[in-house]
Design an enzyme around this catalytic site. Structure first.
Site, PDB file in Angstrom:
ATOM      1  N   GLY A 281       0.832  -1.210   0.000  1.00 54.58           N
ATOM      2  CA  GLY A 281       0.000   0.000   0.000  1.00 54.58           C
ATOM      3  C   GLY A 281       0.858   1.247   0.000  1.00 54.58           C
ATOM      4  O   GLY A 281       0.464   2.300   0.507  1.00 54.58           O
TER       5      GLY A 281
ATOM      6  N   TYR B  75     -15.529  -4.207   6.802  1.00 54.05           N
ATOM      7  CA  TYR B  75     -14.217  -3.634   7.173  1.00 54.05           C
ATOM      8  C   TYR B  75     -13.855  -4.032   8.610  1.00 54.05           C
ATOM      9  O   TYR B  75     -12.724  -4.450   8.886  1.00 54.05           O
ATOM     10  CB  TYR B  75     -14.313  -2.118   7.024  1.00 54.05           C
ATOM     11  CG  TYR B  75     -13.020  -1.353   7.197  1.00 54.05           C
ATOM     12  CD1 TYR B  75     -12.013  -1.405   6.237  1.00 54.05           C
ATOM     13  CD2 TYR B  75     -12.816  -0.534   8.307  1.00 54.05           C
ATOM     14  CE1 TYR B  75     -10.838  -0.674   6.381  1.00 54.05           C
ATOM     15  CE2 TYR B  75     -11.652   0.197   8.465  1.00 54.05           C
ATOM     16  CZ  TYR B  75     -10.665   0.123   7.500  1.00 54.05           C
ATOM     17  OH  TYR B  75      -9.504   0.849   7.650  1.00 54.05           O
TER      18      TYR B  75
HETATM   19  N1  LIG Z   1      -7.040   6.587   6.799  1.00 50.82           N
HETATM   20  C1  LIG Z   1      -7.538   6.172   7.958  1.00 50.82           C
HETATM   21  O1  LIG Z   1      -8.212   6.927   8.680  1.00 50.82           O
HETATM   22  C2  LIG Z   1      -7.267   4.768   8.435  1.00 50.82           C
HETATM   23  C3  LIG Z   1      -7.646   4.441   9.733  1.00 50.82           C
HETATM   24  C4  LIG Z   1      -7.405   3.161  10.214  1.00 50.82           C
HETATM   25  C5  LIG Z   1      -6.799   2.234   9.398  1.00 50.82           C
HETATM   26  N2  LIG Z   1      -6.446   2.565   8.134  1.00 50.82           N
HETATM   27  C6  LIG Z   1      -5.800   1.521   7.326  1.00 50.82           C
HETATM   28  O2  LIG Z   1      -4.526   1.989   6.919  1.00 50.82           O
HETATM   29  C7  LIG Z   1      -4.197   1.406   5.654  1.00 50.82           C
HETATM   30  C8  LIG Z   1      -3.838   2.511   4.670  1.00 50.82           C
HETATM   31  O3  LIG Z   1      -4.943   3.391   4.548  1.00 50.82           O
HETATM   32  P1  LIG Z   1      -4.854   4.763   3.752  1.00 50.82           P
HETATM   33  O4  LIG Z   1      -5.759   5.700   4.419  1.00 50.82           O
HETATM   34  O5  LIG Z   1      -3.431   5.115   3.520  1.00 50.82           O
HETATM   35  O6  LIG Z   1      -5.576   4.313   2.387  1.00 50.82           O
HETATM   36  P2  LIG Z   1      -5.182   4.603   0.877  1.00 50.82           P
HETATM   37  O7  LIG Z   1      -6.397   4.232   0.078  1.00 50.82           O
HETATM   38  O8  LIG Z   1      -4.596   5.963   0.719  1.00 50.82           O
HETATM   39  O9  LIG Z   1      -4.012   3.522   0.611  1.00 50.82           O
HETATM   40  C9  LIG Z   1      -4.252   2.146   0.467  1.00 50.82           C
HETATM   41  C10 LIG Z   1      -3.333   1.616  -0.623  1.00 50.82           C
HETATM   42  O10 LIG Z   1      -3.513   0.190  -0.741  1.00 50.82           O
HETATM   43  C11 LIG Z   1      -3.422  -0.127  -2.107  1.00 50.82           C
HETATM   44  N3  LIG Z   1      -4.099  -1.393  -2.402  1.00 50.82           N
HETATM   45  C12 LIG Z   1      -5.434  -1.625  -2.354  1.00 50.82           C
HETATM   46  N4  LIG Z   1      -5.696  -2.877  -2.766  1.00 50.82           N
HETATM   47  C13 LIG Z   1      -4.498  -3.452  -3.071  1.00 50.82           C
HETATM   48  C14 LIG Z   1      -4.125  -4.727  -3.576  1.00 50.82           C
HETATM   49  N5  LIG Z   1      -5.027  -5.668  -3.854  1.00 50.82           N
HETATM   50  N6  LIG Z   1      -2.814  -4.971  -3.803  1.00 50.82           N
HETATM   51  C15 LIG Z   1      -1.887  -4.015  -3.545  1.00 50.82           C
HETATM   52  N7  LIG Z   1      -2.178  -2.780  -3.068  1.00 50.82           N
HETATM   53  C16 LIG Z   1      -3.480  -2.511  -2.848  1.00 50.82           C
HETATM   54  C17 LIG Z   1      -4.115   1.043  -2.818  1.00 50.82           C
HETATM   55  O11 LIG Z   1      -3.753   1.106  -4.188  1.00 50.82           O
HETATM   56  C18 LIG Z   1      -3.652   2.231  -1.996  1.00 50.82           C
HETATM   57  O12 LIG Z   1      -2.498   2.853  -2.533  1.00 50.82           O
HETATM   58  C19 LIG Z   1      -5.397   0.562   5.237  1.00 50.82           C
HETATM   59  O13 LIG Z   1      -5.190  -0.792   5.600  1.00 50.82           O
HETATM   60  C20 LIG Z   1      -6.531   1.159   6.043  1.00 50.82           C
HETATM   61  O14 LIG Z   1      -7.573   0.232   6.251  1.00 50.82           O
HETATM   62  C21 LIG Z   1      -6.664   3.805   7.617  1.00 50.82           C
END
Ligand SMILES: NC(=O)c1ccc[n+]([C@@H]2O[C@H](COP(=O)([O-])OP(=O)(O)OC[C@H]3O[C@@H](n4cnc5c(N)ncnc54)[C@H](O)[C@@H]3O)[C@@H](O)[C@H]2O)c1
Length: 244
Positions: free
Chosen positions: A19, A153
Site C-alpha cells: 500500500g 471492514y
Molecule cells: N485513513 C484512515 O483513517 C485509516 C484508519 C485506520 C486504518 N487505516 C488503514 O490503513 C491502511 C492505509 O490506509 P490509507 O488511508 O493510507 O488508504 P489509501 O487508500 O490511501 O491507501 C491504500 C493503498 O492500498 C493499495 N491497495 C489496495 N488494494 C491493493 C491490492 N489488492 N494490492 C496491492 N495494493 C493494494 C491502494 O492502491 C492504496 O495505494 C489501510 O489498511 C486502512 O484500512 C486507515
C-alpha cells in the site's frame, strides 16, 4: 540483529511496505528511508510521484502487484531475493462501506481478500526470508471495534488482529509480529468521507483532531526496531484516545 547494528545502519535493512502509494503507506516509506532503511515498495501500480519515484534511488525498489493474487505475492517475494529482509509492513487496505441491508457479498469478499487474506498470505510467504530479529507490522484499524456501515471492514480488521497474535506465537522468538490500530487519519481514504460525518467522528476524538500519516509511520518505525524487542503479539492504538 543487535540494536547497535540497527541504529548504526552497518548492514542493509530492507523492509517490504504494501500500500506504499497510499496516504499511510507513503508516509511509512518516507519515514523508513529517512531512518536510513531500504524499502521494497508495493502497490497496485507504481505512482508517478512519491518516495523514490524521482531520481534513481538504490534504496527503494517499487513492485506493481495485486496482493490478492498468487502472481502478485510471488513478484514481491522475488523482489526480496538477494536482499537482507528485516521487516514487512502490511498497509494495503480498502473499504466498501454500506448499511448492512445494502452490503452485498462482493463488498464483503473484496474487503476480506485485501485486508485479511492478502496480509496473512504475504506474511507466510515472507516469514522464512526475514532475518532473526525481524518484525512484521500489520495495519489494522480502530474500526475493528465496530463502526456503522463497516461490517465488512470491521470483520477484516478484527481478522488481521487474530492473524497478528497467532503469527506472533508461531514465529517467536525469531520474528516479532504486532498490529497498529489507527483511528481517524487524514488521508485520501478519509477525504472521501462526507463533511458532516467527518466532523461528527472528529468530535469523538479526545485529542480533537484527525491523526497524521506520519504519526502512524512513527509507530511503525518503533515496532520494527530493536527498541521494541520485547513487544510481540500486541495491538497499538494510534487513535487520539478514541480506542473504545
Ligand atoms: N485513513 C484512515 O483513517 C485509516 C484508519 C485506520 C486504518 N487505516 C488503514 O490503513 C491502511 C492505509 O490506509 P490509507 O488511508 O493510507 O488508504 P489509501 O487508500 O490511501 O491507501 C491504500 C493503498 O492500498 C493499495 N491497495 C489496495 N488494494 C491493493 C491490492 N489488492 N494490492 C496491492 N495494493 C493494494 C491502494 O492502491 C492504496 O495505494 C489501510 O489498511 C486502512 O484500512 C486507515
Amino acid at each position: 540483529m543487535t540494536a547497535t547494528e540497527w541504529h548504526e545502519a552497518s548492514v542493509d535493512r530492507w523492509v517490504v511496505v504494501t500500500g506504499a502509494a497510499g496516504g499511510i503507506g507513503a508516509a511509512v516509506v518516507q519515514r523508513l528511508l529517512d531512518d536510513g532503511l531500504e524499502v521494497v515498495a508495493v502497490d497496485l501500480a507504481v505512482p508517478d510521484d512519491g518516495p523514490g519515484t524521482g531520481p534513481d534511488d538504490d534504496r527503494i525498489a517499487w513492485v506493481a502487484a495485486d496482493l490478492t493474487t498468487a502472481d502478485g505475492r510471488a513478484a514481491v517475494v522475488a523482489a526480496t531475493e538477494d536482499r537482507r529482509l528485516v521487516g514487512l509492513v502490511n498497509v494495503a487496505g480498502i473499504t466498501r462501506d454500506a448499511r448492512l441491508v445494502k452490503m452485498d457479498d462482493a463488498a464483503v469478499a473484496a474487503v476480506l481478500a485485501v485486508n485479511a487474506q492478502a496480509p496473512l498470505d504475504l506474511s507466510l510467504a515472507l516469514a522464512d526470508r526475514l532475518v532473526e530479529g525481524g518484525a512484521i507490522v500489520n495495519i489494522s484499524s480502530r474500526s475493528h471495534l465496530g463502526n456503522f456501515g463497516q461490517m465488512n471492514y470491521a470483520t477484516s480488521k478484527g481478522a488481521i488482529i487474530g492473524t497478528t497474535i497467532a503469527l506472533s506465537r508461531s514465529l517467536a522468538p525469531r520474528v516479532r509480529v504486532n498490529a497498529i490500530a489507527p483511528g481517524l487519519i487524514a488521508t485520501p481514504m478519509t477525504d472521501a468521507m462526507p463533511d458532516d460525518v467527518l466532523a461528527k467522528v472528529t468530535a469523538e476524538v479526545p485529542l480533537g483532531r484527525a491523526g497524521e500519516p506520519t504519526e502512524v509511520a512513527a509507530e511503525v518505525a518503533h515496532l520494527l526496531s530493536p527498541d521494541a524487542a520485547y513487544t510481540t503479539g500486541q495491538v497499538v492504538y494510534v487513535c487520539g484516545g478514541r480506542s473504545r
